[in-house]
Structures are given as C-alpha cells and as structure tokens.
Design a protein around this motif. Structure first.
Motif, PDB file in Angstrom:
ATOM      1  N   PHE A  30      11.859  10.143  -6.205  1.00  0.00           N
ATOM      2  CA  PHE A  30      10.947  11.294  -6.300  1.00  0.00           C
ATOM      3  C   PHE A  30      10.138  11.423  -5.010  1.00  0.00           C
ATOM      4  O   PHE A  30       9.587  10.423  -4.535  1.00  0.00           O
ATOM      5  N   GLU A  31      10.066  12.634  -4.496  1.00  0.00           N
ATOM      6  CA  GLU A  31       9.228  12.895  -3.316  1.00  0.00           C
ATOM      7  C   GLU A  31       8.486  14.201  -3.525  1.00  0.00           C
ATOM      8  O   GLU A  31       9.095  15.233  -3.790  1.00  0.00           O
ATOM      9  N   MET A  32       7.162  14.143  -3.374  1.00  0.00           N
ATOM     10  CA  MET A  32       6.362  15.344  -3.671  1.00  0.00           C
ATOM     11  C   MET A  32       6.372  16.376  -2.542  1.00  0.00           C
ATOM     12  O   MET A  32       6.088  17.542  -2.764  1.00  0.00           O
ATOM     13  N   ARG A  33       6.650  15.939  -1.296  1.00  0.00           N
ATOM     14  CA  ARG A  33       6.703  16.929  -0.221  1.00  0.00           C
ATOM     15  C   ARG A  33       7.988  17.742  -0.341  1.00  0.00           C
ATOM     16  O   ARG A  33       8.995  17.199  -0.790  1.00  0.00           O
ATOM     17  N   PRO A  34       8.099  18.983   0.001  1.00  0.00           N
ATOM     18  CA  PRO A  34       7.071  19.787   0.666  1.00  0.00           C
ATOM     19  C   PRO A  34       6.128  20.496  -0.296  1.00  0.00           C
ATOM     20  O   PRO A  34       5.209  21.174   0.153  1.00  0.00           O
ATOM     21  N   GLU A 120       6.128  15.941  -7.545  1.00  0.00           N
ATOM     22  CA  GLU A 120       5.043  14.960  -7.585  1.00  0.00           C
ATOM     23  C   GLU A 120       5.098  14.228  -8.916  1.00  0.00           C
ATOM     24  O   GLU A 120       5.135  14.873  -9.972  1.00  0.00           O
ATOM     25  N   ARG A 121       5.107  12.919  -8.878  1.00  0.00           N
ATOM     26  CA  ARG A 121       5.018  12.156 -10.130  1.00  0.00           C
ATOM     27  C   ARG A 121       3.549  11.849 -10.390  1.00  0.00           C
ATOM     28  O   ARG A 121       2.823  11.454  -9.465  1.00  0.00           O
ATOM     29  N   VAL A 122       3.148  12.014 -11.647  1.00  0.00           N
ATOM     30  CA  VAL A 122       1.744  11.731 -11.956  1.00  0.00           C
ATOM     31  C   VAL A 122       1.632  10.633 -13.006  1.00  0.00           C
ATOM     32  O   VAL A 122       0.544  10.260 -13.413  1.00  0.00           O
ATOM     33  N   GLY A 341       5.852  -1.189  -0.180  1.00  0.00           N
ATOM     34  CA  GLY A 341       5.243  -0.425   0.904  1.00  0.00           C
ATOM     35  C   GLY A 341       3.749  -0.665   0.967  1.00  0.00           C
ATOM     36  O   GLY A 341       3.220  -1.623   0.386  1.00  0.00           O
ATOM     37  N   GLN A 342       3.095   0.225   1.651  1.00  0.00           N
ATOM     38  CA  GLN A 342       1.673   0.043   1.930  1.00  0.00           C
ATOM     39  C   GLN A 342       0.851  -0.110   0.648  1.00  0.00           C
ATOM     40  O   GLN A 342      -0.105  -0.867   0.603  1.00  0.00           O
ATOM     41  N   ILE A 343       1.236   0.572  -0.414  1.00  0.00           N
ATOM     42  CA  ILE A 343       0.452   0.494  -1.648  1.00  0.00           C
ATOM     43  C   ILE A 343       0.503  -0.898  -2.286  1.00  0.00           C
ATOM     44  O   ILE A 343      -0.373  -1.287  -3.051  1.00  0.00           O
ATOM     45  N   GLY A 348       1.754  -1.605   7.819  1.00  0.00           N
ATOM     46  CA  GLY A 348       2.706  -1.375   8.914  1.00  0.00           C
ATOM     47  C   GLY A 348       4.042  -0.823   8.464  1.00  0.00           C
ATOM     48  O   GLY A 348       4.451  -0.978   7.314  1.00  0.00           O
ATOM     49  N   TYR A 349       4.719  -0.163   9.420  1.00  0.00           N
ATOM     50  CA  TYR A 349       5.996   0.477   9.121  1.00  0.00           C
ATOM     51  C   TYR A 349       7.048  -0.542   8.664  1.00  0.00           C
ATOM     52  O   TYR A 349       7.702  -0.370   7.629  1.00  0.00           O
ATOM     53  N   VAL A 350       7.241  -1.582   9.472  1.00  0.00           N
ATOM     54  CA  VAL A 350       8.355  -2.502   9.179  1.00  0.00           C
ATOM     55  C   VAL A 350       8.045  -3.343   7.938  1.00  0.00           C
ATOM     56  O   VAL A 350       8.931  -3.626   7.122  1.00  0.00           O
TER      57      VAL A 350
HETATM   58  C1  LIG Z   1      -3.003   7.996   9.104  1.00  0.00           C
HETATM   59  C2  LIG Z   1      -2.157   6.770   9.107  1.00  0.00           C
HETATM   60  C3  LIG Z   1      -1.647   6.281  10.312  1.00  0.00           C
HETATM   61  C4  LIG Z   1      -0.822   5.148  10.322  1.00  0.00           C
HETATM   62  N1  LIG Z   1      -0.311   4.700  11.494  1.00  0.00           N
HETATM   63  C5  LIG Z   1       0.521   3.642  11.529  1.00  0.00           C
HETATM   64  C6  LIG Z   1       1.127   3.220  12.752  1.00  0.00           C
HETATM   65  O1  LIG Z   1       0.904   3.798  13.793  1.00  0.00           O
HETATM   66  N2  LIG Z   1       1.940   2.140  12.727  1.00  0.00           N
HETATM   67  C7  LIG Z   1       2.215   1.478  11.586  1.00  0.00           C
HETATM   68  O2  LIG Z   1       2.988   0.504  11.616  1.00  0.00           O
HETATM   69  N3  LIG Z   1       1.653   1.847  10.414  1.00  0.00           N
HETATM   70  C8  LIG Z   1       0.815   2.913  10.350  1.00  0.00           C
HETATM   71  N4  LIG Z   1       0.239   3.310   9.169  1.00  0.00           N
HETATM   72  C9  LIG Z   1       0.412   2.480   7.972  1.00  0.00           C
HETATM   73  C10 LIG Z   1       1.773   2.504   7.263  1.00  0.00           C
HETATM   74  O3  LIG Z   1       2.652   1.677   7.924  1.00  0.00           O
HETATM   75  C11 LIG Z   1       2.432   3.826   7.095  1.00  0.00           C
HETATM   76  O4  LIG Z   1       1.542   4.616   6.380  1.00  0.00           O
HETATM   77  C12 LIG Z   1       3.807   3.744   6.373  1.00  0.00           C
HETATM   78  O5  LIG Z   1       4.380   5.000   6.422  1.00  0.00           O
HETATM   79  C13 LIG Z   1       3.747   3.230   4.957  1.00  0.00           C
HETATM   80  O6  LIG Z   1       5.012   3.325   4.348  1.00  0.00           O
HETATM   81  P1  LIG Z   1       5.132   3.638   2.795  1.00  0.00           P
HETATM   82  O7  LIG Z   1       6.588   3.769   2.473  1.00  0.00           O
HETATM   83  O8  LIG Z   1       4.353   2.676   2.031  1.00  0.00           O
HETATM   84  O9  LIG Z   1       4.415   5.058   2.618  1.00  0.00           O
HETATM   85  P2  LIG Z   1       4.827   6.496   3.201  1.00  0.00           P
HETATM   86  O10 LIG Z   1       5.745   6.354   4.361  1.00  0.00           O
HETATM   87  O11 LIG Z   1       3.550   7.241   3.377  1.00  0.00           O
HETATM   88  O12 LIG Z   1       5.656   7.138   2.004  1.00  0.00           O
HETATM   89  C14 LIG Z   1       5.074   7.473   0.772  1.00  0.00           C
HETATM   90  C15 LIG Z   1       5.717   8.758   0.277  1.00  0.00           C
HETATM   91  O13 LIG Z   1       5.284   9.000  -1.046  1.00  0.00           O
HETATM   92  C16 LIG Z   1       5.039  10.395  -1.201  1.00  0.00           C
HETATM   93  N5  LIG Z   1       4.122  10.546  -2.355  1.00  0.00           N
HETATM   94  C17 LIG Z   1       2.798  10.261  -2.436  1.00  0.00           C
HETATM   95  N6  LIG Z   1       2.342  10.470  -3.694  1.00  0.00           N
HETATM   96  C18 LIG Z   1       3.397  10.899  -4.432  1.00  0.00           C
HETATM   97  C19 LIG Z   1       3.587  11.264  -5.808  1.00  0.00           C
HETATM   98  N7  LIG Z   1       2.574  11.235  -6.668  1.00  0.00           N
HETATM   99  N8  LIG Z   1       4.812  11.651  -6.206  1.00  0.00           N
HETATM  100  C20 LIG Z   1       5.866  11.709  -5.336  1.00  0.00           C
HETATM  101  N9  LIG Z   1       5.752  11.391  -4.035  1.00  0.00           N
HETATM  102  C21 LIG Z   1       4.537  10.954  -3.574  1.00  0.00           C
HETATM  103  C22 LIG Z   1       4.483  10.817   0.137  1.00  0.00           C
HETATM  104  O14 LIG Z   1       4.662  12.198   0.356  1.00  0.00           O
HETATM  105  C23 LIG Z   1       5.327   9.979   1.098  1.00  0.00           C
HETATM  106  O15 LIG Z   1       6.494  10.628   1.529  1.00  0.00           O
HETATM  107  C24 LIG Z   1      -0.561   4.454   9.108  1.00  0.00           C
HETATM  108  C25 LIG Z   1      -1.087   4.941   7.920  1.00  0.00           C
HETATM  109  C26 LIG Z   1      -1.874   6.084   7.907  1.00  0.00           C
HETATM  110  C27 LIG Z   1      -2.424   6.600   6.624  1.00  0.00           C
END
Ligand SMILES: Cc1cc2nc3c(=O)[nH]c(=O)nc-3n(C[C@H](O)[C@H](O)[C@H](O)COP(=O)(O)OP(=O)(O)OC[C@H]3O[C@@H](n4cnc5c(N)ncnc54)[C@H](O)[C@@H]3O)c2cc1C
Length: 444
Positions: A30-34, A120-122, A341-343, A348-350
């Motif tokens: 599930f992806e809420m964008r766009p 969007e999943r809630v 992931g971040q949550i 970080g990305y990796v």
């Molecule tokens: C402003 C900012 C800058 C950052 N800069 C860096 C950086 O430079 N280098 C680095 O290593 N890390 C950075 N980070 C931290 C982190 O590494 C990244 O945010 C990374 O993209 C996290 O990966 P993720 O898969 O957890 O989340 P994301 O890549 O953000 O993916 C989460 C996805 O879930 C979707 N989503 C959210 N809620 C819902 C919902 N209810 N239902 C469906 N879809 C939903 C979002 O649209 C998104 O596509 C940054 C974070 C932030 C907030």
C-alpha cells in the motif's frame, strides 16, 4: 495462509515486498502517494530519496560498507537499483535519485507476486500479516492507529538528534568525569564534562552564530521551534549567556584540574549499548555537517573528535523499539505485526532498506509456517536489529549503523590488534561476512 500486507512503499516497504515475492509468496503493498503526499516527498514514485542522494561510504571495511555488502549478498533489489543509478561520489555510494526510484518502481510494478495499491491505510488488519513501513512521515491517521495498537505514549514524534562522538577520540586530559552535584544514577560518575573558560566560551558562541545552517527540508523542520528542544544556534541567537544557563550550564560541577567551577560545560553521556561512544547532551542543531565538525571541535576535549553521527532536526515518527519489538522486528504482543524502516527506530536510507529486508524475509517465513530465523548477531544487519530490540527503552534514540553496535572482538584478538584500528575493523567485517555466508548457506 494469511495474506501479507505492507504499509508504505518507501525504502523499507519496497525491499520487504520484493523479498516476500522472492520467497514465492504474494503480498499487497500500500502506498498513499500521490493521493496523499508527505511534507518531504516530491513525486509519486516508490522508494523516493527525500533528501541527500548518498547511501554513505563504500570504503571497504567501514560500517556503512559492511551493511551494504551484507544486503548485496542477500540479493537486495534496492542495492541493485542503487548500483544501476550510481553517479560519481568519491568514496560514497551516490545515486541519481530519479533513476533509483524509477528502477525500484519498475521492479515492483512488474513483479506478478506484488499487488501495488495506491491508498492510505489507516488501520492494521487483524486477519493479515502486516509490515508497517510508513516511515518518519507516517500519515497522522495511521500514526494514531499505531499508537492505539501499541499502547498510548509509545509512538514518538521525534524532532532532534544530538551528535555522537567516538569515545576513543575524546581527550581525557581535558574532559573530566563527574555528575552534577555528585548525584549519579548508578554510583558512578555518569558524564564526561568538557570545561570552557570565558574566552573559549565567547569564541564558541561566535562560531555558532556565524555557522552555516542546513536549508529546511520541509516547512515544519524549522518553525515553530519546540521550546523544549531548541537548536543550540537558536539558543545562542537569543543571548550570549543563554547557552550557559541552558545545556552548557556548569552548576554543580568542579573541574578537578583547576579545583573550580568552569565558566560553561558541555556534558557527554555514554550511549546505551554503545559503550564506545558518547552523545553531546542537548546539542541538537541545524548546522551543516561540515560546520558541525568545525564548530564542535572547538569544544575543549573534542579537538580531535570523530563524529559517528551529526545533530539533526526534523519530524520523525518512530516507535520505541526496545519496549515493543523482538530482534526479528515482530511486535511482542502480536507477532503478525512487523515494523521496518525508520518507524521501527533505525535512522538512514540503508538502515531502512536493511530492516525492510529482515521484516520481509521473516514475514514470508511466518506466512509459510516456517521458523522465523534471526540474523546472526555478528552481522551488521543482526546488530541493527539487536539494537532496535535491546537498547535501553528510556530515552530511546534511533541509530545509524556504526561499529559500536556490533559485538566486540574477543580479548585475544583485541589485544593483538590494539594498535591498529583499521585491522580491528577489517576483522569485525570479516567475522560478520563469514557468519552471513554461513547463514545464507543454510537459509539461502
Ligand atoms: C526530511 C527528512 C530528510 C531525511 N534525510 C535523510 C538523508 O539525507 N539521508 C538518510 O540516510 N536518511 C534521511 N532521512 C531519514 C530516512 O532515512 C528516510 O526518511 C528514509 O526514506 C526512511 O525510509 P522508510 O522506508 O522508513 O520511509 P519512507 O522512505 O519515507 O517510506 C514510507 C512510505 O510510506 C508512505 N506512507 C506514509 N503513511 C502511509 C499510510 N498511512 N498509508 C500508505 N502509505 C503511507 C509514504 O508516502 C512513503 O512513501 C530523512 C528523513 C526526513 C524526514
């Protein structure tokens, strides 16, 4: 078999979905964008890199390299996409962000085992295996649901990170151990204190006032500031003595070398589970990383500091991993719910990709009725998960991969290599990759 749902098609969610498909199972991503965007994402593509385009160091035997090397050996599609999108970036794996997310979007959309739903999943379904990978900018409705499912007060909205320095790089001829008024939590002197005299403090404030800041990523990055965790340069702007009465207050501290109270002090607190590093208490800031290195090395005792992490400020939604998750990234109260992931409490990305891979593989094992097999503790991936699940839950802070998350070498090897830090790091990497290869040979 229970269906597998992945919430969020960012870095972690895409990696997780692909790993599930690789295991021969179907899943819904599930992806809420766009239809609903975040304050930082700019496109409708999957796995969008929201800020820097660097996936950090590719220098062999560095900790970020080790994490990427493990992912490559585990057939990570996001690492393949990064390789294809690579642009020159010195020692770092730097990518063209458009090519990177196009590659990932293509790989997901063309995979017959992955159903991509743009919504969007809630809520979290009770009759499914769910991987929550909605990132630091999780939509408000889902953030509330996660808070409700996991128990009130356990979902953090995190706005600041203080820098972390390597313990070995602190000058202990200058920094002294003591707790304010001698009040220690565990009978030891909890803090290292870097003492300033008046002229050192004045020069430091001048440097802060003239340092270059990072441009705001998202509107709420900068304003309004949260009064409880102001960046140090903002405190300096409010008055030359504000820092001395705030995070740099010297009260209750006597420098044993002078027998007097310093004019100001920066306190360093040992990181939990990172015995070999310290964070600068209350030193969240918005300065560019190069500026942080320059300005923070003006702190007496930190002239040669090695930074494991720089200070940052932005909205960040994450759960308190150590209170809620196992090292397999499963929610303790309901193992059908995974966080990645971040949550999940990494930074970080990796690191996000790595936890996506872990959750994806484990979710597939659970769905197939197999034993969920944790990654070896000696690996960077295993160590990241051990940190998320095992750090001190009080004041939990997300982590990047660094060597101090990995287990120490045995005494004999440490002793043998005591004068050669690069050789120690190479040995930690060799051990990690050997263990990973053993794991792969059994559970490819
Ligand atoms: C402003 C900012 C800058 C950052 N800069 C860096 C950086 O430079 N280098 C680095 O290593 N890390 C950075 N980070 C931290 C982190 O590494 C990244 O945010 C990374 O993209 C996290 O990966 P993720 O898969 O957890 O989340 P994301 O890549 O953000 O993916 C989460 C996805 O879930 C979707 N989503 C959210 N809620 C819902 C919902 N209810 N239902 C469906 N879809 C939903 C979002 O649209 C998104 O596509 C940054 C974070 C932030 C907030």
């Amino acid at each position: 078999m229970l269906p597998i749902h992945i919430l969020g098609a960012g870095l972690a969610g895409c990696e997780a979905a692909w790993q599930i498909a690789r295991a021969g199972l179907n899943c819904v991503l599930f992806e809420m964008r766009p239809f609903r965007s975040t304050a930082a994402h700019k496109t409708d593509r999957l796995a969008e890199l929201v800020c820097s385009n660097s996936l950090k160091s590719e220098s062999e035997n560095s900790a970020p390299w080790l994490l990427k090397e493990e992912l490559r050996r585990l057939d990570s599609p996001l690492m393949r996409a990064a390789q294809r999108a690579r642009v020159p970036g010195g020692h770092a794996l730097t990518v063209n962000r458009e090519i990177f997310s196009e590659e990932v979007t293509g790989a997901i959309e063309s995979n017959p085992r992955i159903e991509l739903r743009r919504e969007e999943r809630v809520s979290i379904e009770r009759d499914a295996i769910t991987i929550v990978a909605t990132g630091p900018l999780t939509s408000d409705a889902l953030a509330e649901e996660i808070s409700r499912v996991t128990g009130a007060g356990r979902l953090f909205f995190y706005d600041s990170i203080s820098p972390i320095v390597e313990a070995e790089s602190i000058d202990l001829n200058v920094a002294f151990r003591a707790s304010r008024y001698g009040k220690s939590l565990d009978g030891t002197d909890d803090y290292l204190n870097c003492p300033f005299d008046r002229s050192q403090y004045e020069s430091f404030v001048d440097a802060l006032l003239s340092a270059e800041a990072v441009p705001a990523h998202i509107p709420e990055d900068r304003t309004p500031f949260f009064e409880a965790c102001l960046p140090i340069e903002e405190l300096a702007r409010r008055g030359r003595d504000t820092l001395r009465f705030g995070p740099m207050k010297p009260v209750g501290l006597i420098d044993p070398r002078t027998g007097r109270r310093p004019y100001a002090v920066v306190q360093l607190r040992q990181e939990n589970l990172r015995a070999s590093s310290y964070n600068l208490v209350g030193f969240q800031n918005h300065m560019r990383f190069t500026e942080q290195a320059r300005v923070l090395r003006m702190i007496p005792g930190l002239e040669r500091a090695e930074f494991l992490r720089y200070g940052q400020m932005h909205r960040n939604t994450y759960i308190n991993g150590p209170a809620l998750l196992t090292s397999k990234l499963q929610y303790r109260e309901d193992p059908r719910i995974f966080f990645a992931g971040q949550i999940s409490g990494v930074e970080g990305y990796v690191e996000s990709i790595a936890t996506g891979l872990v959750a994806g593989r484990h979710a597939a094992e659970l769905a197939a009725g197999e034993t969920v097999r944790p990654f070896p503790r000696e690996t960077a991936i295993g160590s990241l998960c051990a940190y998320v699940a095992g750090a001190d839950p009080r004041d939990y802070q997300p982590a990047n991969i660094t060597f101090d998350l990995l287990p120490a070498l045995d005494d004999a090897t440490r002793q043998r290599l005591r004068h050669d830090k690069s050789a120690r790091h190479a040995e930690v990497c060799r051990r990690a990759l050997d263990k990973l290869d053993e794991y792969r040979s059994v559970y490819a």
